[in-house]
Design a protein around this motif. Structure first.
Motif, PDB file in Angstrom:
ATOM      1  N   ARG A 104       0.682  17.846  58.512  1.00 44.81           N
ATOM      2  CA  ARG A 104       0.068  16.674  58.960  1.00 44.81           C
ATOM      3  C   ARG A 104      -1.543  16.531  58.630  1.00 44.81           C
ATOM      4  NH1 ARG A 104       2.142  12.349  60.075  1.00 44.81           N
ATOM      5  NH2 ARG A 104       0.672  11.923  61.688  1.00 44.81           N
ATOM      6  N   ILE A 105      -1.974  15.697  58.266  1.00 48.54           N
ATOM      7  CA  ILE A 105      -3.307  15.388  58.029  1.00 48.54           C
ATOM      8  C   ILE A 105      -4.018  14.382  59.250  1.00 48.54           C
ATOM      9  CG2 ILE A 105      -4.922  14.285  56.636  1.00 48.54           C
ATOM     10  CD1 ILE A 105      -3.058  14.972  54.379  1.00 48.54           C
ATOM     11  N   ASP A 106      -5.325  14.753  59.683  1.00 42.41           N
ATOM     12  CA  ASP A 106      -6.017  13.921  60.636  1.00 42.41           C
ATOM     13  C   ASP A 106      -7.347  14.039  60.521  1.00 42.41           C
ATOM     14  OD1 ASP A 106      -6.919  12.786  62.945  1.00 42.41           O
ATOM     15  OD2 ASP A 106      -5.956  13.954  64.266  1.00 42.41           O
ATOM     16  N   ASP A 107      -7.934  13.107  59.567  1.00 43.02           N
ATOM     17  CA  ASP A 107      -9.344  13.013  58.994  1.00 43.02           C
ATOM     18  C   ASP A 107     -10.027  12.192  59.828  1.00 43.02           C
ATOM     19  OD1 ASP A 107      -8.553  14.908  57.226  1.00 43.02           O
ATOM     20  OD2 ASP A 107      -8.566  13.498  55.440  1.00 43.02           O
ATOM     21  N   LEU A 108     -11.426  12.403  59.948  1.00 45.67           N
ATOM     22  CA  LEU A 108     -12.237  11.453  60.747  1.00 45.67           C
ATOM     23  C   LEU A 108     -13.449  11.213  59.581  1.00 45.67           C
ATOM     24  CD1 LEU A 108     -12.947  10.098  63.288  1.00 45.67           C
ATOM     25  CD2 LEU A 108     -14.510  12.288  63.754  1.00 45.67           C
ATOM     26  N   MET A 109     -13.730   9.985  59.439  1.00 46.73           N
ATOM     27  CA  MET A 109     -14.626   9.574  58.388  1.00 46.73           C
ATOM     28  C   MET A 109     -15.476   8.367  58.670  1.00 46.73           C
ATOM     29  SD  MET A 109     -11.843   9.521  55.226  1.00 46.73           S
ATOM     30  CE  MET A 109     -10.762   8.459  56.434  1.00 46.73           C
ATOM     31  N   HIS A 110     -16.797   8.357  57.901  1.00 51.37           N
ATOM     32  CA  HIS A 110     -17.735   7.469  58.165  1.00 51.37           C
ATOM     33  C   HIS A 110     -17.389   6.670  56.813  1.00 51.37           C
ATOM     34  CE1 HIS A 110     -19.942   9.066  61.560  1.00 51.37           C
ATOM     35  NE2 HIS A 110     -20.048  10.184  60.703  1.00 51.37           N
ATOM     36  N   VAL A 111     -17.126   5.228  57.136  1.00 54.40           N
ATOM     37  CA  VAL A 111     -17.004   4.518  56.028  1.00 54.40           C
ATOM     38  C   VAL A 111     -17.951   3.178  55.973  1.00 54.40           C
ATOM     39  CG1 VAL A 111     -15.187   2.947  55.052  1.00 54.40           C
ATOM     40  CG2 VAL A 111     -14.621   4.938  56.098  1.00 54.40           C
ATOM     41  N   PRO A 167     -12.890  18.557  56.849  1.00 52.04           N
ATOM     42  CA  PRO A 167     -12.808  19.114  55.842  1.00 52.04           C
ATOM     43  C   PRO A 167     -11.997  17.967  54.572  1.00 52.04           C
ATOM     44  CG  PRO A 167     -12.370  20.641  57.378  1.00 52.04           C
ATOM     45  CD  PRO A 167     -12.681  19.552  58.079  1.00 52.04           C
ATOM     46  N   THR A 168     -12.045  18.080  53.416  1.00 43.70           N
ATOM     47  CA  THR A 168     -11.761  17.114  52.458  1.00 43.70           C
ATOM     48  C   THR A 168     -10.281  17.246  52.401  1.00 43.70           C
ATOM     49  OG1 THR A 168     -13.704  17.042  51.194  1.00 43.70           O
ATOM     50  CG2 THR A 168     -11.498  16.450  50.071  1.00 43.70           C
ATOM     51  N   SER A 169      -9.366  16.247  52.370  1.00 39.49           N
ATOM     52  CA  SER A 169      -7.895  16.356  52.254  1.00 39.49           C
ATOM     53  C   SER A 169      -7.525  15.203  51.165  1.00 39.49           C
ATOM     54  CB  SER A 169      -7.157  16.283  53.442  1.00 39.49           C
ATOM     55  OG  SER A 169      -7.275  14.833  53.778  1.00 39.49           O
ATOM     56  N   PRO A 170      -6.188  15.180  50.806  1.00 39.76           N
ATOM     57  CA  PRO A 170      -5.710  14.208  49.956  1.00 39.76           C
ATOM     58  C   PRO A 170      -6.046  13.055  50.053  1.00 39.76           C
ATOM     59  CG  PRO A 170      -4.164  16.280  49.802  1.00 39.76           C
ATOM     60  CD  PRO A 170      -5.131  16.406  51.071  1.00 39.76           C
ATOM     61  N   THR A 171      -6.222  12.749  51.649  1.00 40.20           N
ATOM     62  CA  THR A 171      -6.270  11.292  51.987  1.00 40.20           C
ATOM     63  C   THR A 171      -7.577  10.596  51.501  1.00 40.20           C
ATOM     64  OG1 THR A 171      -7.020  12.107  54.052  1.00 40.20           O
ATOM     65  CG2 THR A 171      -4.696  11.487  54.057  1.00 40.20           C
ATOM     66  N   SER A 172      -8.508  11.666  51.183  1.00 41.67           N
ATOM     67  CA  SER A 172      -9.901  11.118  50.730  1.00 41.67           C
ATOM     68  C   SER A 172      -9.674  10.210  49.624  1.00 41.67           C
ATOM     69  CB  SER A 172     -10.703  12.471  50.335  1.00 41.67           C
ATOM     70  OG  SER A 172     -10.331  13.262  49.397  1.00 41.67           O
ATOM     71  N   HIS A 173      -8.689  10.202  48.790  1.00 42.66           N
ATOM     72  CA  HIS A 173      -8.480   9.564  47.623  1.00 42.66           C
ATOM     73  C   HIS A 173      -7.909   8.142  48.080  1.00 42.66           C
ATOM     74  CE1 HIS A 173      -9.508  12.666  45.010  1.00 42.66           C
ATOM     75  NE2 HIS A 173      -8.674  13.373  45.642  1.00 42.66           N
ATOM     76  N   THR A 204       1.204  12.188  56.512  1.00 46.25           N
ATOM     77  CA  THR A 204       1.862  13.191  56.440  1.00 46.25           C
ATOM     78  C   THR A 204       1.785  13.675  54.827  1.00 46.25           C
ATOM     79  OG1 THR A 204       3.126  12.662  58.349  1.00 46.25           O
ATOM     80  CG2 THR A 204       3.933  14.190  56.576  1.00 46.25           C
ATOM     81  N   ARG A 205       1.630  15.054  54.372  1.00 47.12           N
ATOM     82  CA  ARG A 205       1.630  15.447  52.994  1.00 47.12           C
ATOM     83  C   ARG A 205       2.895  15.525  52.607  1.00 47.12           C
ATOM     84  NH1 ARG A 205      -2.578  20.034  51.838  1.00 47.12           N
ATOM     85  NH2 ARG A 205      -1.047  20.236  50.249  1.00 47.12           N
ATOM     86  N   VAL A 206       3.342  15.607  51.276  1.00 47.09           N
ATOM     87  CA  VAL A 206       4.485  15.747  50.828  1.00 47.09           C
ATOM     88  C   VAL A 206       5.482  17.086  51.316  1.00 47.09           C
ATOM     89  CG1 VAL A 206       4.245  14.138  48.963  1.00 47.09           C
ATOM     90  CG2 VAL A 206       3.813  16.693  48.685  1.00 47.09           C
ATOM     91  N   ASP A 207       4.589  18.181  51.577  1.00 50.99           N
ATOM     92  CA  ASP A 207       5.127  19.469  52.121  1.00 50.99           C
ATOM     93  C   ASP A 207       5.249  19.420  53.440  1.00 50.99           C
ATOM     94  OD1 ASP A 207       2.408  19.462  53.101  1.00 50.99           O
ATOM     95  OD2 ASP A 207       1.770  21.332  52.044  1.00 50.99           O
ATOM     96  N   GLY A 208       5.070  18.265  54.179  1.00 50.53           N
ATOM     97  CA  GLY A 208       5.146  18.257  55.800  1.00 50.53           C
ATOM     98  C   GLY A 208       4.024  18.318  56.653  1.00 50.53           C
TER      99      GLY A 208
END
Length: 249
Positions: free
Chosen positions: A204-211, A234-240, A198-202
């Motif tokens: 929701r983030i749901d990312d699918l990634m190859h790791v 799409p890239t989101s802050p969770t990419s960091h 969850t971002r600070v602005d409320g």
């Protein structure tokens, strides 16, 4: 079970008719019995080191004065000692020298240790504990994501702090696919990971990634030495945020 083959040459034996070793290496490698190995330099390049009463004693030459010497080594993974002996008997050097077959010490479970490392990293991220997260990586770790490279644990730590600054609350993961390959000193995992936060602005983030994760055995423990994250969404802050998975299979 893993076995070490110590390939012992004999400097008095005639090895001119010995078969080439490459077919043996290729056959056992194709069957995933031979994990790795290498030739060693001749004994006259060896240095024997002893410490007595705090003094380092160095002697040129091998540990034992004998016509037989260790010429190389191979690491095998076999179902049992009989399979390891059969593989050793097929080694060309067995016809002119000798092969010592010795099982690995069996009180270590590298896969369990790597899973425990991932569990520690996941727990630390859930608690937003950057110190614990950074402790899961080697000092020279390289992380690749979003066209950026973070080299060294200091740069990675800064990336973690910036990423957490965009989020509130814990980050959860779901492992959709996971594959782990390991050896005595290195391991690699490929996974498809869903990361929710969850971002600070409320929002929701749901990312699918190859790791892709590379691990290195640094002595008493395994640490992450390489991490490559490729978002499938799409890239989101969770990419960091580190995307190492909670579980492996």
């Amino acid at each position: 079970m893993k076995y070490m083959l110590l390939v012992c040459g004999d400097d008095t034996a005639d090895a001119s008719g010995m078969a080439p070793v490459e077919p043996w290496v290729e056959d056992l490698g194709d069957r995933r019995v031979r994990l790795h190995g290498h030739r060693l330099a001749l004994p006259d390049r060896a240095v024997t080191v002893r410490v007595r009463d705090g003094e380092v004693l160095r002697a040129d030459g091998p540990f034992a004065e004998t016509k037989e010497y260790v010429a190389g080594f191979d690491v095998l993974e076999c179902d049992g000692i009989e399979e390891a002996i059969e593989a050793a008997a097929r080694h060309p050097v067995a016809a002119v020298g000798a092969l010592e077959v010795r099982p690995f010490w069996d009180d270590e479970d590298a896969e369990a240790e790597i899973r425990a490392l991932d569990a520690e990293l996941t727990s630390a991220l859930r608690e937003r504990d950057v110190d614990r997260m950074a402790a899961c990586y080697t000092p020279d770790v390289a992380e690749f994501r979003d066209g950026q490279v973070h080299r060294g644990v200091g740069a990675l730590r800064k990336s973690m702090e910036e990423g957490l600054g965009h989020l509130t609350g814990p980050v959860t993961r779901e492992v959709l696919e996971s594959h782990l390959q390991l050896d005595e000193s290195v391991a690699f995992a490929q996974a498809l990971v869903r990361l929710r936060a969850t971002r600070v602005d409320g929002a929701r983030i749901d990312d699918l990634m190859h790791v892709t994760t590379g691990y290195r055995n640094v002595g008493p423990r395994w640490l992450i030495a390489h991490e490559h994250v490729s978002p499938t969404t799409p890239t989101s802050p969770t990419s960091h945020i580190s995307s190492t998975t909670e579980e492996r299979s």
